[in-house]
Design a protein around this motif. Structure first.
Motif, short mmCIF file in Angstrom:
data_model
loop_
_atom_site.label_atom_id
_atom_site.label_comp_id
_atom_site.label_asym_id
_atom_site.label_seq_id
_atom_site.Cartn_x
_atom_site.Cartn_y
_atom_site.Cartn_z
N GLY A 15 0.81 -1.21 0.00
CA GLY A 15 0.00 0.00 0.00
C GLY A 15 0.85 1.26 0.00
O GLY A 15 0.54 2.24 -0.70
N LEU A 16 1.92 1.26 0.77
CA LEU A 16 2.84 2.39 0.76
C LEU A 16 3.54 2.51 -0.59
O LEU A 16 3.80 3.61 -1.07
N GLY A 17 3.84 1.36 -1.20
CA GLY A 17 4.43 1.38 -2.54
C GLY A 17 3.51 2.02 -3.56
O GLY A 17 3.95 2.79 -4.42
N GLU A 18 2.21 1.72 -3.47
CA GLU A 18 1.24 2.34 -4.37
C GLU A 18 1.28 3.87 -4.26
O GLU A 18 1.03 4.58 -5.24
N ALA A 19 1.59 4.35 -3.05
CA ALA A 19 1.64 5.79 -2.82
C ALA A 19 2.98 6.39 -3.24
O ALA A 19 3.20 7.59 -3.06
N GLY A 20 3.87 5.55 -3.79
CA GLY A 20 5.16 6.04 -4.28
C GLY A 20 6.25 6.13 -3.24
O GLY A 20 7.29 6.75 -3.48
N ALA A 21 6.05 5.48 -2.09
CA ALA A 21 7.01 5.59 -0.99
C ALA A 21 8.22 4.68 -1.20
O ALA A 21 8.16 3.67 -1.90
N THR A 22 9.30 5.06 -0.57
CA THR A 22 10.45 4.17 -0.39
C THR A 22 10.19 3.37 0.87
O THR A 22 10.00 3.95 1.95
N VAL A 23 10.16 2.06 0.76
CA VAL A 23 9.76 1.19 1.87
C VAL A 23 10.91 0.24 2.21
O VAL A 23 11.38 -0.50 1.34
N ILE A 24 11.32 0.26 3.47
CA ILE A 24 12.33 -0.68 3.96
C ILE A 24 11.58 -1.87 4.54
O ILE A 24 10.91 -1.75 5.57
N VAL A 25 11.68 -3.00 3.88
CA VAL A 25 10.95 -4.21 4.26
C VAL A 25 11.85 -5.05 5.17
O VAL A 25 12.94 -5.46 4.78
N THR A 26 11.39 -5.29 6.39
CA THR A 26 12.22 -6.02 7.34
C THR A 26 11.44 -7.17 7.97
O THR A 26 10.22 -7.09 8.16
N ALA A 27 12.15 -8.24 8.28
CA ALA A 27 11.59 -9.40 8.97
C ALA A 27 12.72 -10.41 9.12
O ALA A 27 13.88 -10.13 8.77
N ARG A 28 12.40 -11.61 9.59
CA ARG A 28 13.40 -12.66 9.79
C ARG A 28 13.52 -13.61 8.60
O ARG A 28 14.46 -14.39 8.54
N SER A 29 12.56 -13.58 7.68
CA SER A 29 12.53 -14.57 6.60
C SER A 29 13.15 -14.00 5.34
O SER A 29 12.71 -12.99 4.81
N SER A 30 14.19 -14.68 4.83
CA SER A 30 14.91 -14.21 3.65
C SER A 30 15.16 -15.35 2.67
O SER A 30 15.25 -16.52 3.06
N GLU A 31 15.28 -14.99 1.40
CA GLU A 31 15.61 -15.99 0.38
C GLU A 31 16.97 -16.63 0.63
O GLU A 31 17.21 -17.76 0.22
N THR A 32 17.85 -15.91 1.29
CA THR A 32 19.23 -16.38 1.47
C THR A 32 19.49 -16.91 2.87
O THR A 32 20.64 -17.18 3.22
N GLY A 33 18.44 -17.04 3.69
CA GLY A 33 18.65 -17.50 5.06
C GLY A 33 17.44 -18.23 5.59
O GLY A 33 16.63 -18.77 4.84
N ALA A 34 17.33 -18.22 6.90
CA ALA A 34 16.24 -18.93 7.56
C ALA A 34 14.90 -18.26 7.29
O ALA A 34 14.83 -17.07 7.00
#
Length: 269
Positions: A15-34
């Motif tokens: 939703g923030l992307g739709e508004a044109g924002a720069t969004v820092i997406v954070t969490a524990r789940s990554s393609e390169t890790g756990a």
């Protein structure tokens, strides 16, 4: 955007992307890790969805239950981008291992508190209010210095009654109280804090449990609600409140992904 590898957090990032924002997406789940609970979703997926929606997505692997890790995240964001206008915590680990009927310790949703171990209660508090506290305390100094900013905690409104499970109910009530307390302490500095209460959201987990038809809204509904709040020059008037996505849709005129405007979640007890 904390806790954005999937679910409501991913919807808010989009939703923030739709508004044109720069969004820092954070969490524990990554393609390169756990990945939490061995699920397929990852922060890189969400960052790509932000790009596709019209914003600029960046991913950052972060354990939001670690004070040091959250502090390092905020320092990185400020070094790279110079400021933080909006901080959202959608971190929720209370339901990890829940199969739709039972938790990993064998107890079911709504089991009376005297018939269950108290040990899992700590995970509910960590995976919701504590994570929200860590993010807010890390980002507040920069917002106070800038004399502006929005901190939002994703929760469930507890004002109208018991949510049906003691551990869940108390964790959400504590998150809501944090939003109120943050608002009181930040208000003199021009910073707004509030809570966002989605309805019954059609998350990846809900679909996997075969409950998708029971859900009333997509994760994007909450995302558009948050984007509308972030764009509102009078958002400070809502400080400390727990705001329903459906009410915000009526107030700001947005719809869900399918063009509908789902109503508030009603909890019947």
């Amino acid at each position: 955007m904390a806790g954005a590898s999937r679910g409501v957090g991913r919807g808010i990032a989009r939703g923030l992307g739709e508004a044109g924002a720069t969004v820092i997406v954070t969490a524990r789940s990554s393609e390169t890790g756990a990945r939490t609970e061995m699920r397929p979703e990852a922060i890189e997926d969400t960052a790509r969805e932000v790009d596709a929606a019209g914003g600029r997505g960046h991913h950052y692997l972060c354990d939001h239950l670690s004070e040091r890790a959250v502090d390092e995240l905020i320092r990185w964001v400020l070094r790279r981008f110079g400021r933080i206008d909006v901080a959202v915590s959608s971190v929720w680990g209370g339901n990890e291992g829940f199969d739709g009927t039972r938790y990993p310790d064998g107890t079911g949703w709504g089991t009376p508190f005297w018939r269950r171990s108290a040990e899992p209660f700590g995970r509910f508090l960590e995976g919701g209010p504590y994570a929200g506290l860590l993010l807010a305390r890390a980002v507040a100094p920069a917002m106070v210095s800038a004399k502006g900013g929005l901190i939002a905690l994703v929760s469930v409104d507890t004002q109208h009654g018991y949510l049906g499970d003691l551990f869940y109910d108390v964790a959400k009530a504590a998150t809501n109280r944090l939003a109120l307390a943050f608002a009181e302490e930040l208000r003199p500095h021009g910073v707004t804090a509030l809570g966002l209460s989605p309805g019954h959201v059609r998350t990846e987990r809900v679909r996997d449990l075969g409950q998708g038809d029971e859900a009333t809204e997509s994760p994007l509904y909450a995302g558009r609600a948050l984007a509308a709040l972030a764009a509102d020059p009078n958002v400070a008037e809502r400080a400390g409140q727990i705001l329903h996505a459906a009410d915000l849709a009526d107030a700001y005129g947005f719809t869900d992904a399918d063009g509908t405007r789902p109503p508030r979640l009603r909890i019947d007890r």
